[in-house]
Design a protein around this motif. Structure first.
Motif, short mmCIF file in Angstrom:
data_model
loop_
_atom_site.label_atom_id
_atom_site.label_comp_id
_atom_site.label_asym_id
_atom_site.label_seq_id
_atom_site.Cartn_x
_atom_site.Cartn_y
_atom_site.Cartn_z
N UNK A 288 -18.81 -60.58 -62.51
CA UNK A 288 -17.36 -60.53 -62.28
C UNK A 288 -17.00 -61.17 -60.93
N UNK A 289 -15.72 -61.36 -60.72
CA UNK A 289 -15.26 -61.96 -59.46
C UNK A 289 -15.02 -60.83 -58.44
N UNK A 290 -15.66 -60.91 -57.27
CA UNK A 290 -15.40 -59.88 -56.26
C UNK A 290 -13.96 -59.97 -55.71
N UNK A 291 -13.21 -58.92 -55.96
CA UNK A 291 -11.82 -58.88 -55.51
C UNK A 291 -11.60 -57.65 -54.64
N UNK A 292 -10.97 -57.87 -53.48
CA UNK A 292 -10.51 -56.76 -52.64
C UNK A 292 -9.03 -56.58 -53.00
N UNK A 293 -8.74 -55.50 -53.71
CA UNK A 293 -7.36 -55.27 -54.18
C UNK A 293 -6.60 -54.49 -53.11
N UNK A 294 -5.40 -54.95 -52.83
CA UNK A 294 -4.66 -54.38 -51.68
C UNK A 294 -3.56 -53.42 -52.10
N UNK A 295 -3.62 -52.21 -51.55
CA UNK A 295 -2.54 -51.23 -51.72
C UNK A 295 -1.48 -51.58 -50.68
N UNK A 296 -0.45 -52.28 -51.15
CA UNK A 296 0.55 -52.89 -50.26
C UNK A 296 1.93 -52.50 -50.77
#
Ligand SMILES: O=C(O)c1ccccc1NCC(=O)[C@H](O)[C@H](O)COP(=O)(O)O
Length: 316
Positions: free
Chosen positions: A48-56
Motif C-alpha cells: 500500500x501507499x504510506x499515507x500520513x492522514x491529517x486531522x485538520x
C-alpha cells in the motif's frame, strides 16, 4: 517582524504571532516514540501507499470547520489504511488542540505527528507525540531556538523530528543537521500557493536513507502517483481526506496501484522460488505499469537524472 516575515501571507504572520505567545509544558517530556520509518516499511511490504492522514478541522485555506469527534475521525483514517496520523494542535487558525492529540494517540497504535508551529524549546513539552514538526522557514540558523537547537532538544526527549522544507537552501540546512525524516511542503507559506513541482524539484537532492514525505496539495490518485514517481516515501494528506467520507478517502489514496503491487510481489515470489514458466511470465506482465502510469514514472525519472541519490521510481 523581520524583512522576510514581511513577505508572508497575512494568515501565516498571524499564525506565527500567536505561536510566539503560546506557553509550553510544565515538565520536560520523555517520549517512547512509535517508529515512523518502520511503519512506512510495513505499509510498503503490504503493497500500500504510506499515507500520513491529517486531522485538520479547519485552516486558513479551507472553508468551514469539521466539528466531528477527532478521535472518531482518527479511527476512520486508521481503518482506511493510514500509516500514521498528523494532528493539528494549533488552536486559533486550525481548530486543533493538545488534548485532541493526547486522546487520539491513546486511541490508535500508529505513529502520531504533532502538527504545530513550534518556535521555542518549552513548547516541545506541551504534549507527547511520536513525530514533531519543525518548520525550517520559521526557525533561525543560530541561537537557543534555532532549527538545530530544537532538533537536538526534540531528539533528546525521544521525539522523531520531521523537518519541513520548501527550498533547496532549507533542505541543505535540514540535511546538514542530519535530519532523518524530511518533508517537502508543496505549499509556499509565503503566498499560500500549492505547486507539486516543488517536491519534484527537491526530491532528487534527498539521500535514499532519509524518509521523505511529500506534504500538501495531494488531492487525487494522479497526485499520489506523481509524488511517488518523484521519490516520496510517504505522503502527508489533510484536506483531501477530511473532505467527505474520511475512511473511504483514506482507502482510495492508500490503495493506489495496490493490486499491481501485489501482482508484482507474486511474480517476484515465483521467480525467487524457482517456479517459472507461463505463470511467472504472466504475473510479471500483469504487474507492468500501464502507459499512463509509465508517463508518471518517467516524469519523475526525467527530472531526477542530474544528481539523483534517490530512486525516484519507488512503486513502479
Ligand atoms: O493548510 C493551510 O491552509 C495552511 C495555511 C498556513 C500554514 C500552513 C497550512 N497548512 C499546513 C500544512 O502543512 C497542511 O495542513 C498539510 O501539509 C496538509 O495539506 P493539505 O493536504 O493540502 O491539506
Amino acid at each position: 517582524m523581520n524583512a522576510s516575515e514581511d513577505k508572508l501571507a497575512p494568515a501565516v504572520r498571524s499564525i506565527l504571532a500567536t505561536a510566539r505567545e503560546r506557553s509550553g509544558g510544565a515538565d520536560r517530556l520523555d517520549v517512547d516514540a512509535r517508529s515512523f520509518p518502520e511503519a512506512v516499511a510495513a505499509t510498503e511490504s503490504a503493497g500500500r501507499v504510506p499515507v500520513v492522514a491529517e486531522v485538520k478541522p479547519t485552516s486558513p485555506t479551507t472553508e468551514g470547520e469539521r466539528t466531528d469527534d477527532p478521535v472518531a475521525l482518527a479511527r476512520e483514517m486508521v481503518s482506511g489504511g493510514a500509516t500514521a496520523l498528523s494532528v493539528l494542535t494549533e488552536p486559533e487558525h486550525f481548530g486543533g488542540s493538545a488534548e485532541n492529540l493526547r486522546r487520539i494517540r491513546e486511541a490508535v497504535d500508529v505513529p502520531v505527528l504533532r502538527k504545530d508551529f513550534v518556535v521555542r524549546e518549552a513548547q516541545l513539552d506541551a504534549v507527547e507525540s511520536d513525530l514533531i514538526l519543525l518548520i525550517a522557514r520559521f526557525l533561525d540558523e543560530d541561537g537557543t531556538d534555532s532549527l538545530a537547537a530544537l532538533y537536538e532538544a526534540a531528539s533528546e526527549r525521544g521525539f522523531q523530528p520531521l523537518v519541513e522544507v520548501h527550498t533547496r537552501e532549507e533542505l541543505a540546512r535540514a540535511l546538514d543537521l542530519g535530519a532523518e525524516i524530511v518533508g517537502v511542503n508543496n505549499r509556499d507559506l509565503g503566498k499560500l500557493e500549492v505547486d507539486l513541482d516543488t517536491f519534484e524539484r527537491l526530491a532528487p537532492h534527498v539521500p535514499e536513507d532519509v524518509t521523505l514525505l511529500a506534504e500538501s496539495g495531494v488531492t487525487s490518485v494522479g497526485d499520489v502517483r506523481r509524488m511517488r514517481a518523484a521519490g516520496a516515501d510517504a505522503l502527508l494528506i489533510g484536506t483531501a481526506i477530511m473532505d467527505g467520507d474520511v475512511e473511504a478517502n483514506t482507502e482510495r489514496l492508500t490503495t493506489v496501484d495496490a493490486e499491481r503491487a501485489s501482482r508484482r510481489k507474486s511474480a517476484d515470489a515465483e521467480r525467487t522460488s524457482g517456479a517459472g514458466g507461463e505463470e511467472a511470465v504472466k504475473a510479471e506482465r500483469d504487474a507492468k505499469p500501464t502507459s499512463a502510469e509509465s508517463t508518471d514514472a518517467n516524469r519523475g525519472l526525467a527530472k531526477s537524472t542530474d544528481t539523483t541519490p534517490r530512486n525516484t521510481d519507488t512503486n513502479q
